[in-house]
Design a protein around this motif. Sequence first.
Motif, PDB file in Angstrom:
ATOM      1  N   LEU A 129      -5.501  79.758 -95.736  1.00  0.00           N
ATOM      2  CA  LEU A 129      -6.141  80.352 -96.913  1.00  0.00           C
ATOM      3  C   LEU A 129      -7.482  80.988 -96.542  1.00  0.00           C
ATOM      4  O   LEU A 129      -7.829  82.057 -97.043  1.00  0.00           O
ATOM      5  N   GLU A 130      -8.200  80.347 -95.662  1.00  0.00           N
ATOM      6  CA  GLU A 130      -9.461  80.910 -95.193  1.00  0.00           C
ATOM      7  C   GLU A 130      -9.226  82.249 -94.507  1.00  0.00           C
ATOM      8  O   GLU A 130      -9.976  83.218 -94.719  1.00  0.00           O
ATOM      9  N   GLN A 131      -8.185  82.320 -93.692  1.00  0.00           N
ATOM     10  CA  GLN A 131      -7.859  83.573 -93.012  1.00  0.00           C
ATOM     11  C   GLN A 131      -7.478  84.653 -94.014  1.00  0.00           C
ATOM     12  O   GLN A 131      -7.825  85.831 -93.836  1.00  0.00           O
ATOM     13  N   MET A 132      -6.785  84.262 -95.080  1.00  0.00           N
ATOM     14  CA  MET A 132      -6.428  85.218 -96.126  1.00  0.00           C
ATOM     15  C   MET A 132      -7.675  85.736 -96.846  1.00  0.00           C
ATOM     16  O   MET A 132      -7.747  86.917 -97.224  1.00  0.00           O
ATOM     17  N   ILE A 133      -8.658  84.860 -97.029  1.00  0.00           N
ATOM     18  CA  ILE A 133      -9.895  85.266 -97.695  1.00  0.00           C
ATOM     19  C   ILE A 133     -10.653  86.301 -96.873  1.00  0.00           C
ATOM     20  O   ILE A 133     -11.206  87.266 -97.423  1.00  0.00           O
ATOM     21  N   ILE A 134     -10.664  86.124 -95.564  1.00  0.00           N
ATOM     22  CA  ILE A 134     -11.478  87.008 -94.719  1.00  0.00           C
ATOM     23  C   ILE A 134     -10.693  88.187 -94.150  1.00  0.00           C
ATOM     24  O   ILE A 134     -11.252  89.009 -93.431  1.00  0.00           O
ATOM     25  N   THR A 135      -9.401  88.276 -94.491  1.00  0.00           N
ATOM     26  CA  THR A 135      -8.576  89.394 -94.022  1.00  0.00           C
ATOM     27  C   THR A 135      -8.218  90.295 -95.188  1.00  0.00           C
ATOM     28  O   THR A 135      -7.768  89.829 -96.230  1.00  0.00           O
ATOM     29  N   LYS A 136      -8.439  91.592 -95.021  1.00  0.00           N
ATOM     30  CA  LYS A 136      -8.218  92.556 -96.109  1.00  0.00           C
ATOM     31  C   LYS A 136      -8.993  92.120 -97.350  1.00  0.00           C
ATOM     32  O   LYS A 136      -8.483  92.141 -98.474  1.00  0.00           O
ATOM     33  N   SER A 137     -10.223  91.732 -97.125  1.00  0.00           N
ATOM     34  CA  SER A 137     -11.035  91.107 -98.172  1.00  0.00           C
ATOM     35  C   SER A 137     -11.530  92.110 -99.202  1.00  0.00           C
ATOM     36  O   SER A 137     -12.041  93.180 -98.870  1.00  0.00           O
ATOM     37  N   TRP A 138     -11.379  91.736-100.449  1.00  0.00           N
ATOM     38  CA  TRP A 138     -11.985  92.453-101.566  1.00  0.00           C
ATOM     39  C   TRP A 138     -11.904  91.509-102.758  1.00  0.00           C
ATOM     40  O   TRP A 138     -11.200  90.504-102.726  1.00  0.00           O
ATOM     41  N   TRP A 139     -12.604  91.837-103.817  1.00  0.00           N
ATOM     42  CA  TRP A 139     -12.695  90.903-104.939  1.00  0.00           C
ATOM     43  C   TRP A 139     -11.340  90.610-105.585  1.00  0.00           C
ATOM     44  O   TRP A 139     -11.118  89.523-106.123  1.00  0.00           O
ATOM     45  N   ASP A 140     -10.409  91.562-105.525  1.00  0.00           N
ATOM     46  CA  ASP A 140      -9.147  91.390-106.244  1.00  0.00           C
ATOM     47  C   ASP A 140      -8.294  90.251-105.701  1.00  0.00           C
ATOM     48  O   ASP A 140      -7.624  89.549-106.468  1.00  0.00           O
ATOM     49  N   THR A 141      -8.308  90.045-104.383  1.00  0.00           N
ATOM     50  CA  THR A 141      -7.557  88.925-103.816  1.00  0.00           C
ATOM     51  C   THR A 141      -8.404  87.654-103.735  1.00  0.00           C
ATOM     52  O   THR A 141      -7.921  86.564-104.045  1.00  0.00           O
ATOM     53  N   VAL A 142      -9.646  87.794-103.333  1.00  0.00           N
ATOM     54  CA  VAL A 142     -10.522  86.629-103.188  1.00  0.00           C
ATOM     55  C   VAL A 142     -10.675  85.884-104.515  1.00  0.00           C
ATOM     56  O   VAL A 142     -10.643  84.652-104.558  1.00  0.00           O
ATOM     57  N   ASP A 143     -10.802  86.634-105.604  1.00  0.00           N
ATOM     58  CA  ASP A 143     -11.020  86.010-106.910  1.00  0.00           C
ATOM     59  C   ASP A 143      -9.755  85.375-107.479  1.00  0.00           C
ATOM     60  O   ASP A 143      -9.813  84.690-108.510  1.00  0.00           O
ATOM     61  N   ASN A 144      -8.650  85.573-106.818  1.00  0.00           N
ATOM     62  CA  ASN A 144      -7.413  84.880-107.158  1.00  0.00           C
ATOM     63  C   ASN A 144      -7.272  83.623-106.303  1.00  0.00           C
ATOM     64  O   ASN A 144      -7.012  82.526-106.802  1.00  0.00           O
ATOM     65  N   ILE A 145      -7.498  83.779-105.013  1.00  0.00           N
ATOM     66  CA  ILE A 145      -7.347  82.654-104.090  1.00  0.00           C
ATOM     67  C   ILE A 145      -8.333  81.531-104.404  1.00  0.00           C
ATOM     68  O   ILE A 145      -7.952  80.352-104.451  1.00  0.00           O
ATOM     69  N   ALA A 146      -9.603  81.880-104.626  1.00  0.00           N
ATOM     70  CA  ALA A 146     -10.637  80.847-104.760  1.00  0.00           C
ATOM     71  C   ALA A 146     -10.394  79.888-105.929  1.00  0.00           C
ATOM     72  O   ALA A 146     -10.301  78.676-105.731  1.00  0.00           O
ATOM     73  N   PRO A 147     -10.266  80.374-107.170  1.00  0.00           N
ATOM     74  CA  PRO A 147     -10.075  79.419-108.269  1.00  0.00           C
ATOM     75  C   PRO A 147      -8.647  78.923-108.436  1.00  0.00           C
ATOM     76  O   PRO A 147      -8.439  77.786-108.871  1.00  0.00           O
ATOM     77  N   ASN A 148      -7.673  79.742-108.102  1.00  0.00           N
ATOM     78  CA  ASN A 148      -6.281  79.407-108.417  1.00  0.00           C
ATOM     79  C   ASN A 148      -5.544  78.629-107.328  1.00  0.00           C
ATOM     80  O   ASN A 148      -4.517  78.004-107.604  1.00  0.00           O
ATOM     81  N   ILE A 149      -6.042  78.680-106.113  1.00  0.00           N
ATOM     82  CA  ILE A 149      -5.400  77.918-105.031  1.00  0.00           C
ATOM     83  C   ILE A 149      -6.410  76.951-104.403  1.00  0.00           C
ATOM     84  O   ILE A 149      -6.224  75.735-104.436  1.00  0.00           O
ATOM     85  N   VAL A 150      -7.475  77.498-103.843  1.00  0.00           N
ATOM     86  CA  VAL A 150      -8.477  76.653-103.191  1.00  0.00           C
ATOM     87  C   VAL A 150      -9.055  75.636-104.173  1.00  0.00           C
ATOM     88  O   VAL A 150      -9.214  74.453-103.841  1.00  0.00           O
ATOM     89  N   GLY A 151      -9.354  76.081-105.376  1.00  0.00           N
ATOM     90  CA  GLY A 151      -9.927  75.179-106.371  1.00  0.00           C
ATOM     91  C   GLY A 151      -9.026  74.011-106.705  1.00  0.00           C
ATOM     92  O   GLY A 151      -9.501  72.899-106.961  1.00  0.00           O
ATOM     93  N   VAL A 152      -7.727  74.246-106.690  1.00  0.00           N
ATOM     94  CA  VAL A 152      -6.759  73.178-106.966  1.00  0.00           C
ATOM     95  C   VAL A 152      -6.756  72.157-105.825  1.00  0.00           C
ATOM     96  O   VAL A 152      -6.759  70.943-106.055  1.00  0.00           O
ATOM     97  N   ILE A 153      -6.769  72.644-104.590  1.00  0.00           N
ATOM     98  CA  ILE A 153      -6.786  71.742-103.433  1.00  0.00           C
ATOM     99  C   ILE A 153      -8.067  70.927-103.413  1.00  0.00           C
ATOM    100  O   ILE A 153      -8.047  69.702-103.220  1.00  0.00           O
ATOM    101  N   PHE A 154      -9.194  71.588-103.624  1.00  0.00           N
ATOM    102  CA  PHE A 154     -10.488  70.901-103.579  1.00  0.00           C
ATOM    103  C   PHE A 154     -10.611  69.852-104.685  1.00  0.00           C
ATOM    104  O   PHE A 154     -11.259  68.824-104.506  1.00  0.00           O
ATOM    105  N   LYS A 155     -10.005  70.121-105.818  1.00  0.00           N
ATOM    106  CA  LYS A 155     -10.081  69.174-106.928  1.00  0.00           C
ATOM    107  C   LYS A 155      -9.391  67.868-106.579  1.00  0.00           C
ATOM    108  O   LYS A 155      -9.800  66.783-107.033  1.00  0.00           O
ATOM    109  N   ASN A 156      -8.370  67.950-105.751  1.00  0.00           N
ATOM    110  CA  ASN A 156      -7.602  66.773-105.366  1.00  0.00           C
ATOM    111  C   ASN A 156      -8.079  66.130-104.067  1.00  0.00           C
ATOM    112  O   ASN A 156      -7.626  65.034-103.717  1.00  0.00           O
ATOM    113  N   ASP A 157      -8.965  66.795-103.353  1.00  0.00           N
ATOM    114  CA  ASP A 157      -9.394  66.298-102.048  1.00  0.00           C
ATOM    115  C   ASP A 157     -10.868  66.642-101.836  1.00  0.00           C
ATOM    116  O   ASP A 157     -11.194  67.719-101.324  1.00  0.00           O
TER     117      ASP A 157
END
Length: 223
Positions: free
Chosen positions: A98-126
Amino acid sequence: MDIFDFITSQCHIHANSINAKGMKAYMKGQFDYFGINAPLRKEIVKDIRKKYRLQYDETIWVLIDLLWNSDQREMQYIALDLLVPFAKKMTCKCLPILEQMIITKSWWDTVDNIAPNIVGVIFKNDHNCRNLYVAKWTESDNIWLQRSAILFQLKYRLETDQNLLMETILKQENSKSFFVRKAQGWALRQYSNFNPNFVSAFIEANPELSGLTKREAMRLIKM
Protein backbone atom coordinates in the motif's frame (compact mmCIF):
# COMPACT_ATOMS: atom_id res chain seq x y z
CA MET A 1 -4.47 -12.90 -16.44
CA ASP A 2 -7.88 -13.42 -18.01
CA ILE A 3 -9.50 -10.89 -15.69
CA PHE A 4 -6.92 -8.23 -16.56
CA ASP A 5 -7.50 -8.84 -20.28
CA PHE A 6 -11.25 -8.54 -19.68
CA ILE A 7 -10.84 -5.23 -17.85
CA THR A 8 -8.56 -3.88 -20.55
CA SER A 9 -10.99 -4.88 -23.31
CA GLN A 10 -13.93 -3.28 -21.51
CA CYS A 11 -12.02 -0.06 -21.06
CA HIS A 12 -11.11 0.05 -24.74
CA ILE A 13 -14.74 -0.63 -25.71
CA HIS A 14 -16.00 2.23 -23.56
CA ALA A 15 -13.17 4.67 -24.27
CA ASN A 16 -14.15 8.23 -25.15
CA SER A 17 -11.40 10.42 -26.55
CA ILE A 18 -13.27 13.67 -25.88
CA ASN A 19 -13.81 12.76 -22.22
CA ALA A 20 -10.21 11.58 -22.00
CA LYS A 21 -8.88 14.97 -23.06
CA GLY A 22 -11.00 16.77 -20.48
CA MET A 23 -10.12 14.35 -17.70
CA LYS A 24 -6.41 14.66 -18.42
CA ALA A 25 -6.68 18.46 -18.36
CA TYR A 26 -8.56 18.35 -15.04
CA MET A 27 -5.70 16.34 -13.56
CA LYS A 28 -3.16 18.90 -14.79
CA GLY A 29 -1.89 16.55 -17.49
CA GLN A 30 -0.57 14.09 -14.91
CA PHE A 31 -2.13 10.97 -16.50
CA ASP A 32 -3.60 9.55 -19.67
CA TYR A 33 -7.23 8.44 -19.62
CA PHE A 34 -9.58 6.17 -21.52
CA GLY A 35 -12.25 8.80 -20.92
CA ILE A 36 -14.56 6.59 -18.83
CA ASN A 37 -16.63 8.55 -16.32
CA ALA A 38 -17.22 7.33 -12.76
CA PRO A 39 -20.78 5.93 -13.22
CA LEU A 40 -19.74 3.90 -16.26
CA ARG A 41 -16.62 2.70 -14.48
CA LYS A 42 -18.76 1.51 -11.57
CA GLU A 43 -20.86 -0.50 -14.03
CA ILE A 44 -17.73 -2.08 -15.48
CA VAL A 45 -16.56 -2.97 -11.97
CA LYS A 46 -19.96 -4.49 -11.22
CA ASP A 47 -19.63 -6.67 -14.32
CA ILE A 48 -16.11 -7.70 -13.25
CA ARG A 49 -17.38 -8.84 -9.86
CA LYS A 50 -20.26 -10.80 -11.38
CA LYS A 51 -18.05 -12.50 -13.93
CA TYR A 52 -15.08 -13.37 -11.73
CA ARG A 53 -16.34 -13.63 -8.12
CA LEU A 54 -13.11 -12.22 -6.73
CA GLN A 55 -11.76 -13.57 -3.46
CA TYR A 56 -9.16 -12.06 -1.18
CA ASP A 57 -6.06 -14.11 -1.94
CA GLU A 58 -2.68 -13.66 -3.61
CA THR A 59 -4.25 -13.32 -7.06
CA ILE A 60 -5.96 -10.06 -6.13
CA TRP A 61 -2.56 -8.48 -5.49
CA VAL A 62 -1.23 -9.74 -8.83
CA LEU A 63 -4.19 -8.07 -10.51
CA ILE A 64 -3.72 -4.85 -8.54
CA ASP A 65 -0.08 -4.70 -9.61
CA LEU A 66 -1.02 -5.10 -13.27
CA LEU A 67 -3.68 -2.42 -13.01
CA TRP A 68 -1.42 -0.04 -11.10
CA ASN A 69 1.29 -0.31 -13.71
CA SER A 70 -1.09 0.38 -16.60
CA ASP A 71 -0.89 3.71 -18.37
CA GLN A 72 -4.49 4.88 -18.20
CA ARG A 73 -5.66 6.35 -14.91
CA GLU A 74 -8.96 4.47 -14.89
CA MET A 75 -6.98 1.29 -14.33
CA GLN A 76 -5.79 2.61 -10.97
CA TYR A 77 -9.36 3.63 -10.11
CA ILE A 78 -10.60 0.14 -10.96
CA ALA A 79 -7.81 -1.35 -8.84
CA LEU A 80 -9.08 0.58 -5.84
CA ASP A 81 -12.73 -0.19 -6.63
CA LEU A 82 -11.83 -3.87 -6.43
CA LEU A 83 -9.47 -3.59 -3.45
CA VAL A 84 -11.37 -1.37 -0.99
CA PRO A 85 -14.09 -3.98 -0.22
CA PHE A 86 -11.34 -6.29 1.08
CA ALA A 87 -9.87 -3.70 3.48
CA LYS A 88 -11.20 -5.45 6.59
CA LYS A 89 -9.35 -8.63 5.59
CA MET A 90 -5.99 -6.88 5.34
CA THR A 91 -3.24 -6.78 7.94
CA CYS A 92 -0.05 -4.85 8.53
CA LYS A 93 1.69 -7.21 6.09
CA CYS A 94 -0.10 -5.32 3.31
CA LEU A 95 1.39 -1.95 4.26
CA PRO A 96 4.57 -2.22 2.16
CA ILE A 97 2.42 -2.77 -0.95
CA LEU A 98 0.00 0.00 0.00
CA GLU A 99 2.88 2.34 0.73
CA GLN A 100 4.29 1.65 -2.72
CA MET A 101 0.88 2.39 -4.23
CA ILE A 102 0.78 5.71 -2.38
CA ILE A 103 4.15 6.83 -3.71
CA THR A 104 3.69 5.47 -7.25
CA LYS A 105 1.66 7.47 -9.77
CA SER A 106 0.84 9.69 -6.82
CA TRP A 107 -1.91 12.28 -6.92
CA TRP A 108 -4.76 13.22 -4.62
CA ASP A 109 -7.33 11.08 -6.44
CA THR A 110 -5.73 7.75 -5.49
CA VAL A 111 -4.03 8.76 -2.25
CA ASP A 112 -7.27 10.11 -0.79
CA ASN A 113 -8.91 6.76 -1.43
CA ILE A 114 -6.13 4.55 -0.10
CA ALA A 115 -5.48 6.50 3.11
CA PRO A 116 -8.95 6.54 4.74
CA ASN A 117 -10.56 3.56 3.02
CA ILE A 118 -7.79 0.96 3.28
CA VAL A 119 -4.92 2.16 5.45
CA GLY A 120 -7.30 3.66 7.99
CA VAL A 121 -9.09 0.34 8.37
CA ILE A 122 -5.84 -1.56 8.97
CA PHE A 123 -4.55 1.02 11.44
CA LYS A 124 -7.81 0.98 13.37
CA ASN A 125 -7.35 -2.73 14.02
CA ASP A 126 -3.60 -2.67 14.64
CA HIS A 127 -2.21 0.23 16.65
CA ASN A 128 1.33 -1.13 16.61
CA CYS A 129 1.24 -1.06 12.83
CA ARG A 130 -0.32 2.38 12.92
CA ASN A 131 2.33 3.80 15.22
CA LEU A 132 5.15 2.34 13.15
CA TYR A 133 3.94 3.68 9.81
CA VAL A 134 2.57 7.01 10.98
CA ALA A 135 5.93 7.79 12.57
CA LYS A 136 7.70 6.77 9.38
CA TRP A 137 5.38 8.72 7.10
CA THR A 138 5.39 11.93 9.12
CA GLU A 139 9.20 11.93 8.99
CA SER A 140 9.25 11.18 5.27
CA ASP A 141 10.08 13.76 2.63
CA ASN A 142 7.29 12.38 0.45
CA ILE A 143 4.25 14.68 0.60
CA TRP A 144 1.85 11.84 -0.26
CA LEU A 145 3.00 9.77 2.71
CA GLN A 146 2.71 12.88 4.87
CA ARG A 147 -0.81 13.46 3.54
CA SER A 148 -1.76 9.83 4.18
CA ALA A 149 -0.60 10.08 7.79
CA ILE A 150 -2.89 13.06 8.26
CA LEU A 151 -5.93 11.67 6.43
CA PHE A 152 -6.09 8.03 7.51
CA GLN A 153 -8.46 8.92 10.40
CA LEU A 154 -10.86 10.78 8.12
CA LYS A 155 -13.71 8.31 8.74
CA TYR A 156 -13.05 7.63 12.42
CA ARG A 157 -15.58 10.20 13.60
CA LEU A 158 -15.68 10.18 17.44
CA GLU A 159 -13.03 7.44 17.50
CA THR A 160 -10.43 9.87 16.14
CA ASP A 161 -7.23 9.85 18.17
CA GLN A 162 -6.93 13.57 18.89
CA ASN A 163 -3.32 13.40 20.04
CA LEU A 164 -2.26 11.56 16.92
CA LEU A 165 -4.20 13.97 14.72
CA MET A 166 -2.43 16.91 16.35
CA GLU A 167 0.93 15.19 16.06
CA THR A 168 0.61 14.44 12.34
CA ILE A 169 -0.48 18.01 11.63
CA LEU A 170 2.14 19.74 13.77
CA LYS A 171 4.93 17.60 12.31
CA GLN A 172 4.23 19.42 9.04
CA GLU A 173 3.18 22.79 10.47
CA ASN A 174 5.69 24.61 8.26
CA SER A 175 5.00 22.59 5.13
CA LYS A 176 4.99 24.52 1.87
CA SER A 177 3.03 21.81 0.08
CA PHE A 178 -0.52 22.72 -0.90
CA PHE A 179 -1.51 19.06 -0.66
CA VAL A 180 -0.24 18.73 2.91
CA ARG A 181 -1.77 22.00 4.08
CA LYS A 182 -5.09 21.11 2.42
CA ALA A 183 -5.03 17.70 4.12
CA GLN A 184 -4.44 19.32 7.51
CA GLY A 185 -7.47 21.55 7.08
CA TRP A 186 -9.61 18.74 5.67
CA ALA A 187 -8.83 16.39 8.57
CA LEU A 188 -9.65 19.09 11.10
CA ARG A 189 -12.80 20.16 9.25
CA GLN A 190 -14.02 16.57 9.18
CA TYR A 191 -13.41 16.18 12.90
CA SER A 192 -15.14 19.49 13.60
CA ASN A 193 -18.41 17.75 12.75
CA PHE A 194 -17.98 15.82 16.00
CA ASN A 195 -15.80 18.04 18.18
CA PRO A 196 -15.84 21.67 17.01
CA ASN A 197 -14.50 22.94 20.34
CA PHE A 198 -11.35 20.86 19.99
CA VAL A 199 -10.74 22.10 16.45
CA SER A 200 -11.32 25.74 17.40
CA ALA A 201 -8.97 25.45 20.38
CA PHE A 202 -6.31 23.69 18.29
CA ILE A 203 -6.38 26.38 15.61
CA GLU A 204 -6.22 29.14 18.21
CA ALA A 205 -3.28 27.47 19.96
CA ASN A 206 -1.30 27.04 16.73
CA PRO A 207 -1.32 30.36 14.84
CA GLU A 208 1.75 29.25 12.86
CA LEU A 209 -0.41 26.91 10.78
CA SER A 210 -0.97 28.07 7.21
CA GLY A 211 -3.92 30.25 6.27
CA LEU A 212 -5.19 27.47 4.01
CA THR A 213 -5.12 24.97 6.88
CA LYS A 214 -6.97 27.32 9.21
CA ARG A 215 -9.59 28.33 6.66
CA GLU A 216 -10.35 24.73 5.76
CA ALA A 217 -10.44 23.65 9.39
CA MET A 218 -12.89 26.35 10.46
CA ARG A 219 -15.21 26.22 7.46
CA LEU A 220 -18.02 24.38 9.28
CA ILE A 221 -17.62 26.10 12.64
CA LYS A 222 -19.93 28.99 13.40
CA MET A 223 -18.01 31.84 14.96
